[in-house]
Design a protein around this motif. Structure first.
Motif, PDB file in Angstrom:
ATOM      1  N   ILE A  10      11.016  23.217  39.082  1.00 24.11           N
ATOM      2  CA  ILE A  10      11.394  23.742  40.394  1.00 24.11           C
ATOM      3  C   ILE A  10      12.855  23.402  40.670  1.00 24.11           C
ATOM      4  CG2 ILE A  10       9.063  23.674  41.330  1.00 24.11           C
ATOM      5  CD1 ILE A  10       9.751  21.038  42.660  1.00 24.11           C
ATOM      6  N   PRO A  11      13.552  24.248  41.415  1.00 21.29           N
ATOM      7  CA  PRO A  11      14.978  24.023  41.680  1.00 21.29           C
ATOM      8  C   PRO A  11      15.224  22.730  42.458  1.00 21.29           C
ATOM      9  CG  PRO A  11      14.332  26.274  42.242  1.00 21.29           C
ATOM     10  CD  PRO A  11      13.074  25.506  41.999  1.00 21.29           C
ATOM     11  N   PHE A  14      14.238  22.023  46.302  1.00 17.91           N
ATOM     12  CA  PHE A  14      13.177  22.939  46.732  1.00 17.91           C
ATOM     13  C   PHE A  14      12.179  22.250  47.651  1.00 17.91           C
ATOM     14  CE2 PHE A  14       8.959  24.844  46.240  1.00 17.91           C
ATOM     15  CZ  PHE A  14       9.227  26.178  46.517  1.00 17.91           C
ATOM     16  N   GLU A  18      12.657  22.686  55.436  1.00 16.55           N
ATOM     17  CA  GLU A  18      13.614  23.769  55.638  1.00 16.55           C
ATOM     18  C   GLU A  18      13.126  24.693  56.752  1.00 16.55           C
ATOM     19  OE1 GLU A  18      15.704  27.265  52.866  1.00 16.55           O
ATOM     20  OE2 GLU A  18      13.993  26.098  52.117  1.00 16.55           O
ATOM     21  N   LYS A  30       6.017  22.533  51.048  1.00 17.71           N
ATOM     22  CA  LYS A  30       6.849  22.882  49.895  1.00 17.71           C
ATOM     23  C   LYS A  30       6.182  22.394  48.598  1.00 17.71           C
ATOM     24  CE  LYS A  30      10.709  24.856  51.431  1.00 17.71           C
ATOM     25  NZ  LYS A  30      12.003  24.251  51.125  1.00 17.71           N
ATOM     26  N   ALA A  34       5.005  24.606  45.462  1.00 16.60           N
ATOM     27  CA  ALA A  34       5.392  24.327  44.073  1.00 16.60           C
ATOM     28  C   ALA A  34       4.185  24.413  43.148  1.00 16.60           C
ATOM     29  CB  ALA A  34       6.045  22.945  43.976  1.00 16.60           C
ATOM     30  N   GLU A 252      10.770  33.241  44.918  1.00 22.42           N
ATOM     31  CA  GLU A 252      11.293  31.879  44.795  1.00 22.42           C
ATOM     32  C   GLU A 252      12.039  31.744  43.458  1.00 22.42           C
ATOM     33  OE1 GLU A 252      11.304  30.101  47.396  1.00 22.42           O
ATOM     34  OE2 GLU A 252       9.723  31.017  48.600  1.00 22.42           O
ATOM     35  N   CYS A 253      11.571  30.884  42.565  1.00 18.51           N
ATOM     36  CA  CYS A 253      12.287  30.655  41.302  1.00 18.51           C
ATOM     37  C   CYS A 253      11.734  31.498  40.151  1.00 18.51           C
ATOM     38  CB  CYS A 253      12.227  29.178  40.930  1.00 18.51           C
ATOM     39  SG  CYS A 253      10.537  28.508  40.816  1.00 18.51           S
TER      40      CYS A 253
END
Length: 311
Positions: A10-11, A14, A18, A30, A34, A252-253
């Motif tokens: 994951i970045p 992340f 937020e 979050k 993930a 997302e990623c």
């Protein structure tokens, strides 16, 4: 450093809390995201290695188009498959998905008290239990929903929905405690029906029966498809041609497949879908969820009143 039981990278940042679109996303959510992204990545891997097609669906498709990822107030991922691809996936799932990934159906949960008409891919080292499943002896990890697009003819929609709802009701009857708050004659009837359905094969029979009926028009020249047997609403029925092609987009990623005609599909389902609407947008509501601990541990705590299911 997070302790999440995932393979995906994951970045950086992340997992930080937020605010998006006026909605505050916690670090805990979050982490759940993930785990769900990891489940989606594993699902995509299996599909691509076995030449199976899929699409993001429902809120996940909407999120991919409008937010390039999760809708900020969403808590799961939905994918859709045509019947043919779904059947091929079921045939290889036991070997294709290995621990901690678990492909859950009433068949894979044989011997346990469980009925659900669509499969879920779960992470066995996490907790994602809806209220009715907390005390069931089944896999209750965080999940990815896998739904089926079945062919349907317009004149058969109401009849088909009624037939499928009846079978789903049987499945729930088989896997729920018998209620005896009724007259003596009704008690006898309920007991006899319960015995009959279990002689036929119980939850596995009901699951196979449901999908046999849901797919009854697969060999016909139908120009419509519907989500998993029409059990929700008429806005989940689309022209089949809208799902013939896919494009890749960001979620997302990840790079994921969405239908090329997503605009028409989302407009049929949601109307003006680019305008957010959080009214009655609760999804799983009472979900007992933990991205870092296995369901056995968390659900046992809930059994003894130590865990708050409202998180």
């Amino acid at each position: 450093m997070h302790k999440l039981p995932i393979k995906i990278n994951i970045p950086e940042g992340f997992l930080d809390p937020e605010e998006k679109w006026g909605y505050m996303i916690s670090s805990g959510m979050k982490k759940v995201w993930a785990v769900e992204l990891d489940l989606l990545n594993e699902f995509i891997r299996v599909c691509e290695e076995n030449n199976l097609n899929y699409f993001l669906g429902y809120g996940s498709l909407l999120g991919a188009i409008r937010h390039k990822g999760f809708i900020p107030w969403d808590d799961d991922i939905d994918v859709l498959m045509f019947r043919e691809d779904f059947e091929k996936l079921c045939a290889i799932a036991d070997k294709a998905f290995t621990f901690p990934y678990f492909f859950q159906t009433p068949i894979s949960e044989k011997g346990h008290n469980f009925f659900r008409t669509h499969p879920q891919l779960r992470n066995s080292l996490t907790t994602g239990a809806i209220k009715g499943d907390i005390h069931r002896n089944i896999n209750r990890g965080i999940f990815l929903d896998i739904f089926i697009l079945d062919k349907i003819t317009p004149e058969k929609v109401a009849e088909h929905r009624t037939e499928l709802d009846k079978i789903r009701g049987i499945g729930r009857f088989i896997t729920s405690p018998l209620s005896f708050d009724c007259s003596f004659s009704k008690k006898i009837k309920r007991i006899c029906k319960y015995i009959l359905y279990n002689v036929l094969g119980g939850q596995i029979w009901a699951y196979k029966k449901f999908h046999k009926v849901a797919s009854k028009y697969e060999q016909e020249d139908c120009n419509l498809v519907a989500f998993n047997g029409l059990l929700y609403d008429d806005n989940s029925i689309w022209p089949k041609d809208l799902w013939n092609e896919y494009i890749l987009t960001d979620f997302e990623c990840l790079k994921v497949r969405v239908p090329k005609e997503y605009d028409k599909i989302l407009t049929i389902k949601y109307g003006n879908y680019m305008t957010p609407d959080r009214v009655n947008f609760q999804y799983h509501g009472q979900l007992l969820i933990d991205a870092e601990r296995p369901y056995q541990e968390v659900c046992n705590e809930q059994r003894y009143g130590k865990t708050d299911t409202s998180q």
